[in-house]
Scaffold this motif. Structure first.
Motif, PDB file in Angstrom:
ATOM      1  N   LEU A 140       0.847  -1.192   0.000  1.00 10.97           N
ATOM      2  CA  LEU A 140       0.000   0.000   0.000  1.00 10.97           C
ATOM      3  C   LEU A 140       0.882   1.242   0.000  1.00 10.97           C
ATOM      4  O   LEU A 140       1.700   1.426   0.899  1.00 10.97           O
ATOM      5  N   LEU A 141       0.735   2.050  -1.054  1.00  3.30           N
ATOM      6  CA  LEU A 141       1.465   3.315  -1.159  1.00  3.30           C
ATOM      7  C   LEU A 141       0.510   4.403  -0.676  1.00  3.30           C
ATOM      8  O   LEU A 141      -0.409   4.784  -1.393  1.00  3.30           O
ATOM      9  N   ASP A 142       0.708   4.850   0.552  1.00  2.00           N
ATOM     10  CA  ASP A 142      -0.202   5.806   1.179  1.00  2.00           C
ATOM     11  C   ASP A 142       0.359   7.217   1.075  1.00  2.00           C
ATOM     12  O   ASP A 142       1.167   7.637   1.896  1.00  2.00           O
ATOM     13  N   GLY A 143      -0.070   7.938   0.042  1.00  4.43           N
ATOM     14  CA  GLY A 143       0.398   9.300  -0.168  1.00  4.43           C
ATOM     15  C   GLY A 143      -0.207  10.277   0.820  1.00  4.43           C
ATOM     16  O   GLY A 143       0.329  11.364   1.038  1.00  4.43           O
ATOM     17  N   ALA A 144      -1.329   9.905   1.438  1.00  2.77           N
ATOM     18  CA  ALA A 144      -1.948  10.766   2.448  1.00  2.77           C
ATOM     19  C   ALA A 144      -1.166  10.656   3.761  1.00  2.77           C
ATOM     20  O   ALA A 144      -0.931  11.646   4.441  1.00  2.77           O
ATOM     21  N   GLY A 145      -0.738   9.438   4.097  1.00  2.00           N
ATOM     22  CA  GLY A 145       0.007   9.219   5.331  1.00  2.00           C
ATOM     23  C   GLY A 145       1.509   9.197   5.128  1.00  2.00           C
ATOM     24  O   GLY A 145       2.262   8.989   6.072  1.00  2.00           O
ATOM     25  N   SER A 146       1.941   9.410   3.876  1.00  2.00           N
ATOM     26  CA  SER A 146       3.368   9.408   3.519  1.00  2.00           C
ATOM     27  C   SER A 146       4.095   8.164   3.995  1.00  2.00           C
ATOM     28  O   SER A 146       5.136   8.244   4.642  1.00  2.00           O
ATOM     29  N   GLN A 147       3.500   7.001   3.701  1.00  2.00           N
ATOM     30  CA  GLN A 147       4.179   5.765   4.078  1.00  2.00           C
ATOM     31  C   GLN A 147       3.841   4.626   3.130  1.00  2.00           C
ATOM     32  O   GLN A 147       2.845   4.653   2.437  1.00  2.00           O
ATOM     33  N   VAL A 148       4.727   3.648   3.115  1.00  2.00           N
ATOM     34  CA  VAL A 148       4.568   2.455   2.295  1.00  2.00           C
ATOM     35  C   VAL A 148       4.505   1.280   3.266  1.00  2.00           C
ATOM     36  O   VAL A 148       5.328   1.181   4.173  1.00  2.00           O
ATOM     37  N   SER A 149       3.505   0.403   3.093  1.00  2.00           N
ATOM     38  CA  SER A 149       3.367  -0.731   4.003  1.00  2.00           C
ATOM     39  C   SER A 149       2.810  -1.939   3.261  1.00  2.00           C
ATOM     40  O   SER A 149       2.485  -1.856   2.091  1.00  2.00           O
ATOM     41  N   GLU A 150       2.715  -3.046   3.984  1.00  2.00           N
ATOM     42  CA  GLU A 150       2.113  -4.252   3.416  1.00  2.00           C
ATOM     43  C   GLU A 150       0.702  -4.444   3.968  1.00  2.00           C
ATOM     44  O   GLU A 150       0.210  -5.551   4.081  1.00  2.00           O
ATOM     45  N   THR A 151       0.054  -3.331   4.273  1.00  2.00           N
ATOM     46  CA  THR A 151      -1.303  -3.335   4.815  1.00  2.00           C
ATOM     47  C   THR A 151      -2.310  -3.478   3.683  1.00  2.00           C
ATOM     48  O   THR A 151      -2.250  -2.740   2.699  1.00  2.00           O
ATOM     49  N   ASP A 152      -3.249  -4.406   3.832  1.00  2.00           N
ATOM     50  CA  ASP A 152      -4.289  -4.590   2.820  1.00  2.00           C
ATOM     51  C   ASP A 152      -5.527  -3.821   3.254  1.00  2.00           C
ATOM     52  O   ASP A 152      -6.334  -4.307   4.026  1.00  2.00           O
ATOM     53  N   SER A 153      -5.635  -2.578   2.796  1.00  2.00           N
ATOM     54  CA  SER A 153      -6.805  -1.775   3.113  1.00  2.00           C
ATOM     55  C   SER A 153      -7.299  -1.085   1.849  1.00  2.00           C
ATOM     56  O   SER A 153      -6.583  -1.071   0.843  1.00  2.00           O
ATOM     57  N   PRO A 154      -8.517  -0.526   1.874  1.00  2.00           N
ATOM     58  CA  PRO A 154      -9.059   0.113   0.678  1.00  2.00           C
ATOM     59  C   PRO A 154      -8.134   1.212   0.153  1.00  2.00           C
ATOM     60  O   PRO A 154      -7.456   1.875   0.936  1.00  2.00           O
ATOM     61  N   ALA A 155      -8.136   1.395  -1.174  1.00  2.00           N
ATOM     62  CA  ALA A 155      -7.277   2.408  -1.799  1.00  2.00           C
ATOM     63  C   ALA A 155      -8.042   3.116  -2.914  1.00  2.00           C
ATOM     64  O   ALA A 155      -9.031   2.591  -3.419  1.00  2.00           O
TER      65      ALA A 155
END
Length: 99
Positions: free
Chosen positions: A33-48
């Motif tokens: 998950l490339l979270d541009g709102a939270g400025s982080q990259v993770s292996e979290t499977d959440s809505p995008a």
């Protein structure tokens, strides 16, 4: 490169679309998950906002420049769900990873 190494490299290079979430879905290999709102990259499977589905092998080929993203999309090796413009912006982000 392992998926964890990719997550690390993407985090270091700020590989995200500002203010947007983009999920890379590798099927049985999990997600990034490339979270541009939270400025982080993770292996979290959440809505995008945008989900990009491809195999880990095809992703490696695209990352290495052996497979063009548009070609992968046209031949069904890459599927995009949600906001297509985020996927287009991501191409520039991924170019930074190669650089």
């Amino acid at each position: 490169m392992t998926k964890q190494e990719l997550v690390q490299k993407m985090q270091e290079n700020q590989a995200w679309v500002p203010g947007k979430t983009v999920k890379l879905d590798f099927g049985d290999q999990g997600v990034i998950l490339l979270d541009g709102a939270g400025s982080q990259v993770s292996e979290t499977d959440s809505p995008a906002d945008t989900t990009i589905k491809t195999s880990w092998d095809d992703w490696q080929k695209m990352a290495g420049g052996e497979l063009d993203g548009m070609t992968a999309f046209m031949t069904g090796k890459l599927k995009i769900e949600g906001d297509m413009s985020n996927a287009m912006q991501l191409q520039g982000v991924l170019a930074k990873l190669r650089g």
